[in-house]
Each structure stands twice: as C-alpha cells, then as structure tokens.
Design a protein around this motif. Sequence first.
Motif, PDB file in Angstrom:
ATOM      1  N   SER A 299       6.020   4.543   1.192  1.00 30.82           N
ATOM      2  CA  SER A 299       5.254   3.329   0.880  1.00 30.82           C
ATOM      3  C   SER A 299       3.751   3.548   1.023  1.00 30.82           C
ATOM      4  CB  SER A 299       5.709   2.179   1.779  1.00 30.82           C
ATOM      5  OG  SER A 299       5.779   2.623   3.125  1.00 30.82           O
TER       6      SER A 299
ATOM      7  N   ASN B 269       1.427   2.862  -2.062  1.00 31.60           N
ATOM      8  CA  ASN B 269       0.469   1.750  -2.018  1.00 31.60           C
ATOM      9  C   ASN B 269      -0.981   2.209  -2.058  1.00 31.60           C
ATOM     10  OD1 ASN B 269       2.747   0.249  -1.908  1.00 31.60           O
ATOM     11  ND2 ASN B 269       2.470  -0.513   0.165  1.00 31.60           N
TER      12      ASN B 269
ATOM     13  N   GLN C 295      14.295  -1.224  -5.280  1.00 27.18           N
ATOM     14  CA  GLN C 295      13.198  -1.563  -4.350  1.00 27.18           C
ATOM     15  C   GLN C 295      11.843  -1.423  -5.049  1.00 27.18           C
ATOM     16  OE1 GLN C 295      14.463  -2.781  -1.638  1.00 27.18           O
ATOM     17  NE2 GLN C 295      16.443  -2.033  -2.354  1.00 27.18           N
TER      18      GLN C 295
ATOM     19  N   ARG D  53       9.145  -4.369  -5.522  1.00 24.83           N
ATOM     20  CA  ARG D  53       7.711  -4.090  -5.385  1.00 24.83           C
ATOM     21  C   ARG D  53       6.890  -4.782  -6.483  1.00 24.83           C
ATOM     22  NH1 ARG D  53       4.056   0.296  -6.587  1.00 24.83           N
ATOM     23  NH2 ARG D  53       2.632   0.661  -4.843  1.00 24.83           N
TER      24      ARG D  53
ATOM     25  N   VAL E 197       7.242  -8.836  -5.982  1.00 23.68           N
ATOM     26  CA  VAL E 197       6.425  -9.507  -4.956  1.00 23.68           C
ATOM     27  C   VAL E 197       4.955  -9.533  -5.379  1.00 23.68           C
ATOM     28  CG1 VAL E 197       7.973  -9.052  -3.002  1.00 23.68           C
ATOM     29  CG2 VAL E 197       6.101  -7.464  -3.458  1.00 23.68           C
TER      30      VAL E 197
ATOM     31  N   HIS F  21      11.491   0.315   9.340  1.00 24.59           N
ATOM     32  CA  HIS F  21      12.057   0.156   8.007  1.00 24.59           C
ATOM     33  C   HIS F  21      12.427  -1.301   7.733  1.00 24.59           C
ATOM     34  CE1 HIS F  21      16.163   0.165   9.412  1.00 24.59           C
ATOM     35  NE2 HIS F  21      15.919   1.277  10.089  1.00 24.59           N
TER      36      HIS F  21
ATOM     37  N   PHE G 125      -0.672  -3.897   2.640  1.00 19.82           N
ATOM     38  CA  PHE G 125      -1.783  -4.436   1.868  1.00 19.82           C
ATOM     39  C   PHE G 125      -1.320  -5.818   1.449  1.00 19.82           C
ATOM     40  CE2 PHE G 125      -1.964   0.117   1.727  1.00 19.82           C
ATOM     41  CZ  PHE G 125      -3.294   0.370   2.064  1.00 19.82           C
TER      42      PHE G 125
ATOM     43  N   GLU H  73       2.507  -7.254   1.455  1.00 16.66           N
ATOM     44  CA  GLU H  73       2.897  -7.715   2.801  1.00 16.66           C
ATOM     45  C   GLU H  73       3.100  -9.221   2.835  1.00 16.66           C
ATOM     46  OE1 GLU H  73       2.078  -9.854   6.270  1.00 16.66           O
ATOM     47  OE2 GLU H  73       0.557  -9.581   4.743  1.00 16.66           O
TER      48      GLU H  73
ATOM     49  N   ASN I  88       6.334 -10.686   1.379  1.00 15.21           N
ATOM     50  CA  ASN I  88       7.445 -10.249   2.211  1.00 15.21           C
ATOM     51  C   ASN I  88       7.483 -11.011   3.533  1.00 15.21           C
ATOM     52  OD1 ASN I  88       9.269  -8.038   1.284  1.00 15.21           O
ATOM     53  ND2 ASN I  88       7.327  -7.101   0.716  1.00 15.21           N
ATOM     54  N   THR I  89       6.323 -11.186   4.151  1.00 14.70           N
ATOM     55  CA  THR I  89       6.299 -11.839   5.466  1.00 14.70           C
ATOM     56  C   THR I  89       6.472 -13.354   5.327  1.00 14.70           C
ATOM     57  OG1 THR I  89       4.798 -10.126   6.258  1.00 14.70           O
ATOM     58  CG2 THR I  89       4.967 -12.115   7.596  1.00 14.70           C
TER      59      THR I  89
ATOM     60  N   MET J  86       9.723 -13.887   2.004  1.00 14.69           N
ATOM     61  CA  MET J  86      11.070 -13.387   2.273  1.00 14.69           C
ATOM     62  C   MET J  86      11.470 -13.591   3.731  1.00 14.69           C
ATOM     63  SD  MET J  86      12.732  -9.604   1.846  1.00 14.69           S
ATOM     64  CE  MET J  86      12.204  -9.342   0.199  1.00 14.69           C
TER      65      MET J  86
HETATM   66  C1  FAD Z   1       8.359  -8.876   6.817  1.00 16.46           C
HETATM   67  C2  FAD Z   1       8.208  -7.697   5.902  1.00 16.46           C
HETATM   68  C3  FAD Z   1       6.962  -7.161   5.686  1.00 16.46           C
HETATM   69  C4  FAD Z   1       6.830  -6.077   4.799  1.00 16.46           C
HETATM   70  N1  FAD Z   1       5.573  -5.586   4.577  1.00 16.46           N
HETATM   71  C5  FAD Z   1       5.402  -4.576   3.683  1.00 16.46           C
HETATM   72  C6  FAD Z   1       4.108  -4.059   3.428  1.00 16.46           C
HETATM   73  O1  FAD Z   1       3.119  -4.491   4.006  1.00 16.46           O
HETATM   74  N2  FAD Z   1       3.996  -3.043   2.529  1.00 16.46           N
HETATM   75  C7  FAD Z   1       5.081  -2.524   1.892  1.00 16.46           C
HETATM   76  O2  FAD Z   1       4.918  -1.615   1.083  1.00 16.46           O
HETATM   77  N3  FAD Z   1       6.300  -3.012   2.101  1.00 16.46           N
HETATM   78  C8  FAD Z   1       6.506  -4.009   2.994  1.00 16.46           C
HETATM   79  N4  FAD Z   1       7.769  -4.472   3.224  1.00 16.46           N
HETATM   80  C9  FAD Z   1       8.889  -3.940   2.448  1.00 16.46           C
HETATM   81  C10 FAD Z   1       9.602  -2.726   3.083  1.00 16.46           C
HETATM   82  O3  FAD Z   1       9.990  -3.038   4.393  1.00 16.46           O
HETATM   83  C11 FAD Z   1       8.747  -1.486   3.073  1.00 16.46           C
HETATM   84  O4  FAD Z   1       8.280  -1.246   1.765  1.00 16.46           O
HETATM   85  C12 FAD Z   1       9.515  -0.252   3.524  1.00 16.46           C
HETATM   86  O5  FAD Z   1      10.056  -0.457   4.793  1.00 16.46           O
HETATM   87  C13 FAD Z   1       8.603   0.958   3.497  1.00 16.46           C
HETATM   88  O6  FAD Z   1       9.242   2.092   4.016  1.00 16.46           O
HETATM   89  P1  FAD Z   1       9.863   3.227   3.061  1.00 16.46           P
HETATM   90  O7  FAD Z   1       8.809   3.753   2.172  1.00 16.46           O
HETATM   91  O8  FAD Z   1      10.578   4.168   3.940  1.00 16.46           O
HETATM   92  O9  FAD Z   1      10.871   2.370   2.206  1.00 16.46           O
HETATM   93  P2  FAD Z   1      12.258   2.741   1.499  1.00 16.46           P
HETATM   94  O10 FAD Z   1      13.322   2.018   2.216  1.00 16.46           O
HETATM   95  O11 FAD Z   1      12.403   4.196   1.349  1.00 16.46           O
HETATM   96  O12 FAD Z   1      12.086   2.017   0.092  1.00 16.46           O
HETATM   97  C14 FAD Z   1      11.434   2.648  -0.999  1.00 16.46           C
HETATM   98  C15 FAD Z   1      10.242   1.904  -1.497  1.00 16.46           C
HETATM   99  O13 FAD Z   1      10.617   0.659  -2.069  1.00 16.46           O
HETATM  100  C16 FAD Z   1       9.555  -0.260  -1.944  1.00 16.46           C
HETATM  101  N5  FAD Z   1      10.061  -1.464  -1.294  1.00 16.46           N
HETATM  102  C17 FAD Z   1      11.188  -1.576  -0.563  1.00 16.46           C
HETATM  103  N6  FAD Z   1      11.382  -2.863  -0.199  1.00 16.46           N
HETATM  104  C18 FAD Z   1      10.340  -3.548  -0.684  1.00 16.46           C
HETATM  105  C19 FAD Z   1       9.961  -4.907  -0.629  1.00 16.46           C
HETATM  106  N7  FAD Z   1      10.695  -5.825  -0.003  1.00 16.46           N
HETATM  107  N8  FAD Z   1       8.824  -5.265  -1.224  1.00 16.46           N
HETATM  108  C20 FAD Z   1       8.060  -4.366  -1.866  1.00 16.46           C
HETATM  109  N9  FAD Z   1       8.371  -3.069  -1.955  1.00 16.46           N
HETATM  110  C21 FAD Z   1       9.500  -2.670  -1.377  1.00 16.46           C
HETATM  111  C22 FAD Z   1       8.482   0.413  -1.100  1.00 16.46           C
HETATM  112  O14 FAD Z   1       7.458   0.866  -1.951  1.00 16.46           O
HETATM  113  C23 FAD Z   1       9.197   1.572  -0.453  1.00 16.46           C
HETATM  114  O15 FAD Z   1       8.361   2.662  -0.207  1.00 16.46           O
HETATM  115  C24 FAD Z   1       7.947  -5.542   4.135  1.00 16.46           C
HETATM  116  C25 FAD Z   1       9.192  -6.094   4.379  1.00 16.46           C
HETATM  117  C26 FAD Z   1       9.332  -7.151   5.249  1.00 16.46           C
HETATM  118  C27 FAD Z   1      10.681  -7.735   5.465  1.00 16.46           C
END
Ligand code: FAD
Length: 518
Positions: A278, A282, A315, A320, A323, A374, A408, A412, A415-416, A419
């Motif tokens: 992420s 991002n 995702q 992404r 949102v 995560h 960012f 964020e 999601n916060t 969701m």
């Molecule tokens: C309360 C809350 C706040 C969050 N804040 C952020 C944030 O500030 N920035 C952020 O990038 N993600 C955020 N997420 C979504 C998600 O939790 C993270 O993208 C993810 O944990 C990043 O880790 P990863 O790259 O290992 O994700 P992986 O589990 O490997 O997923 C792959 C990619 O999918 C995308 N993705 C997955 N879920 C989401 C989602 N719900 N919304 C948008 N993109 C998603 C991300 O780009 C992520 O890198 C948030 C989720 C919640 C519930």
Amino acid sequence: MSHAPANTIRLILGDQLNVQHPWFLDVDDDVVYLLMEIRQETDYVLHHAQKVIAIFAAMRDMARQLSEAGHRVHYLRISDPHNQLALEANLTAVLTHYQARHWQYQAPDEWRLDEQLYQMQRPIAAATGASGMMVDSAHFYTQRDEAASIFAQRKSWLMEHFYRQMRVKYLVLMDSDGKPAGGQWNYDQDNRKAWNGKPGEPLDLRPQHDHSALWQEIVDAGVKTFGQPQESRLRWPLNRTEALEQLENFITYALPHFGDFQDAMSTQAPRLFHSLLSFALNTKMLSPQEVVQRVEQAWRHGNVPLAAAEGYIRQILGWREYVRGVYWHRMPDYVTQNHFAHDAPLPEWFWTGRTKMRCMANAIGDSLTHAHAHHIQRLMVIGNFALLAGLDPQALHHWYLGVYIDAFEWVELPNTLGMSQFADGGMLATKPYVSGAAYINRMSDYCKGCHYDKAQRIGERACPYNALYWDFFARNEATLAKNPRIGMAYVTLRKMSEEERAAIGQQAATWRAGLDRL
Ligand SMILES: Cc1cc2nc3c(=O)[nH]c(=O)nc-3n(C[C@H](O)[C@H](O)[C@H](O)COP(=O)(O)OP(=O)(O)OC[C@H]3O[C@@H](n4cnc5c(N)ncnc54)[C@H](O)[C@@H]3O)c2cc1C
Ligand code: SF4
C-alpha cells in the motif's frame, strides 16, 4: 544544481513519486522539478515516525533518479536554510529564482491540497507573473468523478456493482465470452479461514534501510511524531525497483495463500500473507494497473488459485478506486459526518498499545511498531472497538491518518469514517462492521491468554467487546433494526430478559466510563 533560468517549475508532491509519469519522457533544460520537505505535510496530523522518514527518504530517492536521468531538480530538505517550510512561500521563491513563467502540478489526491494549490494560483501570479496549471497524475484507473457517474442512477453505492463495471471495462479476469473467469465475480466466501500456523508466514524479504541521519534531521527540525522510527532498519520500499521486487516476492510466496487467510489475525505473524504494497501504491511508485496485470498473469500461468487472484484484484481494482470515488463525491463535508453522534476521546493506550485487551494491544502494538496493521486488524479489532465504545470518529480519523504508512486522506477517510465507523449513515458499508469476542476468537489467537474472558458478557473479567456489542445494538435499535443485514442481532436481543438487557447496559456504561483502564 544549475541555477540557470528555466521556463517551467514542476512541483512533485510527496505521494507523487511516479517516475513513469509522462512528464519525465523528455529531458528539457527549461523545466526544473521541485520537491520540498515542509512542515504543513509533517504536521497536518501527528504522524508515525516511519511515515515521515519513509516519505522523505523516497522523495530524496526520486530526486536522485531524476537527476541521474538528466532532469533538473530543485530539492529542499527539511534542514536546508533556504527552505521556508511552506508550500506557497517556497514555490514563490523558486519561481522567482529561476525567473520561471509557468508552474505545473499533478492532480493532488487530497482535497486540502487540491484546494490549496488551486487557491495559490492567483497570489502566485500576482507575486511572480507565473501561471499555474494542473495535469493528470496518470495513476488511477478512474477519474475523480467516475464512481459518481456510475452510481448516478442507482439508490445505493454498492462496491460490488462498481467492481464488476471495472472488470468489464478493463477486461480483468474475464473470459472471452464476456463472463467472469471461473463463472463467479467474487470468491469472498472462500477467503475466510483462520490461520493455525500452517503454511508458515513467508520471510520478510523487503529491503532494509538505514536512515538514522535523516531521522536526526527530522528530530532536529522539531517535527513531532509517534510510534517506533526503526530508523536504522526501515523496511519500506523507497523506489520503483524495490517496490517491483516486493511485488514479485509477494506473488511468489504470499499470494497463493492470500485468499484463504485474508481475514486471519495472529500474534505470531503480523504480515501473514498480505502484500504490504500500500505504501508503494499510494506514493505511486507502482501503478495499480501493473499490479493487477501481474496478479492476473500469475493466475493465468497456473501459479496462484483464482480465489486468491480475484480476492487481491478486488482490493485494488474494486475497493481502492471505489473509496477514492466516494471521497471526491462527498468531500469536503464527508469529514464531518458522525451518524451516531459519538464523542468519546481516544483512550491513552491508542498511543502506547498498553491495554489489557490482548487483541487491541496486538493490533495497536503492530501499528506503533510497523506503521502498518492489516485490514482486519484495522476494521474488526481497532475500528470495531472504537465504534462499540462510541469514540469520536474525527479523532479516530486523525489517528488512522497519522499512524499508517499508507494513510492519505482520500483512502483513509472513507475507510475509517465510512466502512469502519458507519459515520456516513451507511453510504459505504451496508451494515456496521461490529462483533463481539466470538468473531475475534474465531479469526485469531488473541483471546487465548487475554486478561478478559471471551465467553463472558458481564463482570470485571468479561470481554469488553461483548457487553459493548449488545449495548450498541440496543442503543441504536430505532435506526438499525430495520436493516435486513442485521435482523438476527435483534432477534437475539429481543429474546433476552429485561434484567439481562439492563445488566448489559450497565456493564457497557462501566466500560465506557473507564476506557483508559481497560
Ligand atoms: C479503518 C481502516 C483504515 C484504512 N486506512 C487505509 C489507508 O489509510 N490507506 C490504505 O491504503 N488503505 C487503508 N485501509 C485499507 C487496508 O486496510 C489497507 O490498504 C491494507 O491493510 C494495506 O496493507 P497491504 O498493502 O498489505 O494490503 P493487502 O491486504 O495486501 O491488499 C492489497 C492492496 O489492496 C488495497 N486495498 C485493500 N483494502 C482496501 C480498502 N479497503 N480500501 C482501499 N484500498 C484497499 C491496498 O492498496 C492494498 O495495498 C484501511 C482500512 C480500514 C478498515
Ligand atoms: S477476550 Fe475480548 S479483549 Fe480479549 S482478545 Fe478476545 S476479543 Fe479481545
């Protein structure tokens, strides 16, 4: 750095580190690229130390890459005496310095920067005579307003509808007859396994950087942060080469199990089978298109199961982009939403991780140690507790925006607030994501060894999630009971005796009155 006059200054923001942007196709001596480390960006919320270090380090690396490719670069470090530490002041000074007639910037992803850069154009023109222009950031699949037009004729903003449109439009995981690969759009049902230690968590093959000197510069500049800096062994990719390597390692070692264990949590394995991409995505070191294409290719070559590839692609191509569409459709008012009128301050242990609740201690502990947790930790541990306890969603938004390396506001905030906290009244989530201890226990090893008892609702050692969960539904019966997706909770609640309900209410009130002591 040459100080010869230049016609155009091109501003690169800290989350616009895309070396493949069309800007960089030609080397032009009349163009100077400007990057600056400024206090408005370190201070708009209290940030995790790793986030400040990683962004500055990646910006410096971007400047290095551009210079090596022959571009002119003007870089203002936080410690540079010429750095006025403010966007408009620095830009005005640099335009004057190079006698430039134009300045350009890529479309910012955050509303506050979009507004600021737009508003700056007039005073800068008055001060320097230079005109400003915004260009596409050339990163996302969709335009800012594309989701809004997809949902224009529809009552609700269901992500699944958006996702299917994206799959069709970009021919992702589609068969030649126009049907989804494997005959199903979504394999979420297959992605809900708990993890018992097998298969083992892949090795952490991410790079390891020593940025002690940069961290000292940040400290000396007086920037306040929280969380562990890990300055001598920073594990985030800081350029495209490192990010691509991380993508390949993820596809080889973790993606085959991503689907199965997407929702699992463990005290033994903070990363499990997640990609931790992420930050690279991002900050635009990687494009979502290339990540999606590589994952699809891995499935087509028979290297990963379809459920894993689909789960991961959803995702990025789904959530992404979706949102982001919600953000641009609902800003600037979105940030003030507070459907349940929750107003409790965040407990002190959000900043230390020191709570007797083992799930929260782990999820917050991971966040403070790694600047990452995560999705299920963010949603079903921290966010779940915050909603049940009635924490102020704006305070929570600031915490999430500060703590995570990938935070960012465009991604964020929905999601916060949407969701996780249902603060928009259900635009983004079809029901509040809440649970008692049973769900957390099913998906993790947190409850074993916890100070609190997962099976109890009432009493000093009862799991706080339990009473807070039932009390949340009891308090919000008037609005939530009509929601068909949560009818079962009300069936159970109505079967409880008056005494039981009163005891739950009292227990929940006790927890809420002493959040700092949990
Ligand atoms: C309360 C809350 C706040 C969050 N804040 C952020 C944030 O500030 N920035 C952020 O990038 N993600 C955020 N997420 C979504 C998600 O939790 C993270 O993208 C993810 O944990 C990043 O880790 P990863 O790259 O290992 O994700 P992986 O589990 O490997 O997923 C792959 C990619 O999918 C995308 N993705 C997955 N879920 C989401 C989602 N719900 N919304 C948008 N993109 C998603 C991300 O780009 C992520 O890198 C948030 C989720 C919640 C519930
Ligand atoms: S018992 Fe409750 S507080 Fe403890 S880990 Fe389980 S869900 Fe969390």
